[in-house]
Each structure stands twice: as C-alpha cells, then as structure tokens.
Design a protein around this motif. Structure first.
Motif, PDB file in Angstrom:
ATOM      1  N   LYS A  43       0.830  -1.213   0.000  1.00 24.85           N
ATOM      2  CA  LYS A  43       0.000   0.000   0.000  1.00 24.85           C
ATOM      3  C   LYS A  43       0.862   1.259   0.000  1.00 24.85           C
ATOM      4  O   LYS A  43       1.708   1.457   0.868  1.00 24.85           O
ATOM      5  N   GLY A  44       0.646   2.121  -1.005  1.00 26.13           N
ATOM      6  CA  GLY A  44       1.374   3.374  -1.103  1.00 26.13           C
ATOM      7  C   GLY A  44       2.809   3.233  -1.572  1.00 26.13           C
ATOM      8  O   GLY A  44       3.550   4.223  -1.618  1.00 26.13           O
ATOM      9  N   LYS A  45       3.228   2.021  -1.931  1.00 25.04           N
ATOM     10  CA  LYS A  45       4.620   1.801  -2.345  1.00 25.04           C
ATOM     11  C   LYS A  45       4.827   2.275  -3.780  1.00 25.04           C
ATOM     12  O   LYS A  45       3.987   2.043  -4.647  1.00 25.04           O
ATOM     13  N   ARG A  46       5.938   2.951  -4.010  1.00 17.74           N
ATOM     14  CA  ARG A  46       6.235   3.482  -5.339  1.00 17.74           C
ATOM     15  C   ARG A  46       7.504   2.846  -5.884  1.00 17.74           C
ATOM     16  O   ARG A  46       8.498   2.710  -5.176  1.00 17.74           O
ATOM     17  N   ILE A  47       7.451   2.467  -7.164  1.00 24.05           N
ATOM     18  CA  ILE A  47       8.622   1.960  -7.870  1.00 24.05           C
ATOM     19  C   ILE A  47       8.743   2.761  -9.165  1.00 24.05           C
ATOM     20  O   ILE A  47       7.944   2.587 -10.093  1.00 24.05           O
ATOM     21  N   GLY A  48       9.706   3.665  -9.221  1.00 17.65           N
ATOM     22  CA  GLY A  48       9.859   4.508 -10.406  1.00 17.65           C
ATOM     23  C   GLY A  48       8.648   5.396 -10.605  1.00 17.65           C
ATOM     24  O   GLY A  48       8.254   6.140  -9.701  1.00 17.65           O
TER      25      GLY A  48
END
Length: 340
Positions: free
Chosen positions: A286-291
């Motif tokens: 949840k809410g994790k960003r990759i690039g």
C-alpha cells in the motif's frame, strides 16, 4: 470509405492509465453502418483490431499494430414498459455514469449502486461491472453485437452472456469476436434498494438521509468512491486492478488461524471471497512506489501511473504483487484489467 481514419495515432488520451502508446490506424464509429463499413473495408480485411470503449479497464503495454475502433454509438430509448418495469435500449458509446444519472432523473431504479463507474455502456456487460452489492446482470435484458468476421448482427440474452464475477462470454470464448453496439436494460419503477454492502448504509446515515431513494444511494456511492479511488484525470489508473479472489472455506479457515483479522464475504457453503486490497496491503504494497508507478496511498488495489510510466512497468508491478500474495497467502490474484 468516407469514415476518417487516422494513422500513427496516440492513444494516451483514450486510456485512463494515461499510457503513451500508438495505434497504427484509428477511427471512431457513430453507427452500426460506420462499424460495418470499417470492419469490411478491403484495406483492413486481415488486420488486427481492437474495440475501444472508455479505455478505463485496459493496460496498453505496447503500440497497437492494427486498427483501433472507438465505439461512439449514442442514444437512449425507452422501448417498452409495464406496471413494474421499463426496458431501455442504450447505445454502446454512451457514458455509463451519465446513463445512471439519466435513469435517476426518470425514476428508474436498479443502477444507483453502480454510480461513478468509469467507462461506456457497451463495456459494462463485457465486464459484468459491479459495485456495492449489485452487478449489471441484475438489470440486464439483452444486447446486440456485430460478429467481426462475417458482419452478422446477433442478439445475446442474459443466459447467453454467461455472466460471472467480472466475467462474461465476451472475455472468454468469444473474446475479440464481437463488437457490442447496444444494450437493453430492464429497470424497475418500484423501490427495491440494496444498502447492505460496504459503507453505503453508514454513509447514508452520515449524510442525514431519513427517506431512502435511488438518488440518495447514488450520492452515497459517489461519496464513497471519491474517497477511496483516485480520479484518473488527476493520476492515471484503471480503478481496481485485481479481482477479489474466491477461495475454499477450508483455505480460509487455515488463513484465519494465522491472520485472525482477515476479512471475508461468504459466497456459499464451500467458498469465501477475500478482499484483494487487504491481501496486497498485508504484503506491504500500500502506497509503495517503484519509479513512475506504484499502488495508491489510500487503496492498495489501485495501481497508478505517477507520470511517464510505461504499460510494461505497470504490468511488472502487478506481477510482483501477484507473486508476493501467492508466497504469503497461497492465493493467486487474477487481473481485472485487460492487458493489451
């Protein structure tokens, strides 16, 4: 061929993820005749074709080396009624939410729980769209579609559509074989409201609603959706990316011993539905960003394009999420979004 056909056409504005991809050819049709002439134009006889509605349930992972046909067939017509029901025929290119509002204005009940779902009327039965305890199959009467191989107009009944959870015959054995041109709904004149699912009843109470109505339910659903789901015009997304998995009661009981707070919705004596968003959140996504991509901060079930993401990047993220849920819970999540 009098219909305007555009070449090397950007599809960025035609998918709610906002993915930049090009169509080799692109045309929008406003009638059955337009569609027929395009399907059987000799220059496009053996070319790959993609039927496009609102672009709210697709992920473009590459340029489309074929013909993209945007369905723009409009029209809403009451075709018959009796004391209890009204039958309404709707063009496949009509905006779904605008159709819901039209029904509310006319006092026709049955689609109020499906307010603010993005997309077009023609795409609704393909996906058997559903929300807050209601699915399209409950108000569906029939549809007319064109066979893209021989041009035959065919009427499909509810039984012939083989509706399931976010499923229909058009996503399975007849995938890419028919273009839906209009849909007929059977709506009710009498109140038969469903506020048992999710936060609808609580939201109505918070709104101070004392007399239940279809418009009040619609407003509650809109309020809930706006609080949970990001606006595609502000951040690219396609709503819920995965289906809520249906698992055996035995597996659920095993999981409940390890995870006592696991939420569930019983389907029958053998099966239980588990919220995909909860599973994904428990895996730390949840809410994790990759690039340029990631999961939304308020809803782990929604994958987003922060700007400049490719379809392949979002697909890769989805596959990583699937893998982590399998490893932690032994559950395989199915993608609700169509990968192109």
């Amino acid at each position: 061929m009098t219909l305007p056909i555009q070449q090397d056409f950007s599809l960025q504005a035609f998918n709610t993820f906002g993915i930049e991809a090009q169509a080799r050819f692109f045309a929008e049709v406003q009638s059955n005749e337009d569609l027929m002439s395009l399907l059987f134009f000799k220059g496009f006889k053996n070319i790959h074709r993609l039927i496009l509605g609102g672009g709210s349930n697709i992920l473009l992972t590459q340029d489309f080396e074929g013909l993209v046909i945007k369905i723009g067939i409009k029209g809403i017509e009451k075709i018959r009624e009796d004391e209890e029901s009204v039958w309404v025929n709707v063009g496949a290119g009509e905006n779904w939410h605008e159709f819901v509002l039209y029904c509310l204005d006319n006092g026709w009940n049955g689609v109020e729980n499906l307010s603010l779902i993005p997309g077009t009327v023609g795409a609704a039965p393909m996906q058997n769209i559903g929300a807050y305890g209601v699915e399209i199959k409950e108000v569906f009467d029939s549809l007319v579609a064109i066979n893209m191989t021989n041009g035959e107009l065919r009427t499909f009944t509810k039984e012939e559509c083989k509706f399931g959870y976010r499923e229909s015959i058009f996503k399975n054995e007849l995938k890419n074989q028919y273009a839906i041109v209009n849909v007929t709904f059977r709506l009710t004149k009498k109140a038969n409201f469903n506020i048992s699912y999710g936060a609808v009843a609580q939201t109505l109470a918070d709104m101070g609603v004392t007399t239940l109505s279809a418009k009040a339910i619609s407003q509650a659903v809109i309020k809930i959706r706006q609080s949970k789901l990001p606006n595609p015009e502000q951040i690219g997304n396609a709503g819920s990316f995965f289906k809520n998995p249906e698992i055996s009661k035995q597996l659920f009981e095993e999981l409940k011993e390890k995870y006592p707070s696991i939420p569930s919705y019983p389907i029958d004596e053998q099966r239980v539905k588990v919220p995909a968003g909860w599973l994904i959140e428990q895996c730390g996504w949840k809410g994790k960003r990759i690039g340029n991509t990631g999961t939304h901060k308020d809803q782990a079930l929604v994958l987003v394009n922060y700007g400049g993401a490719t379809g392949q990047e979002i697909k890769s993220l989805a596959e990583q999420i699937q893998q982590s849920v399998v490893e932690k819970f032994g559950i395989c999540l199915s993608m609700e979004v169509n990968i192109i």
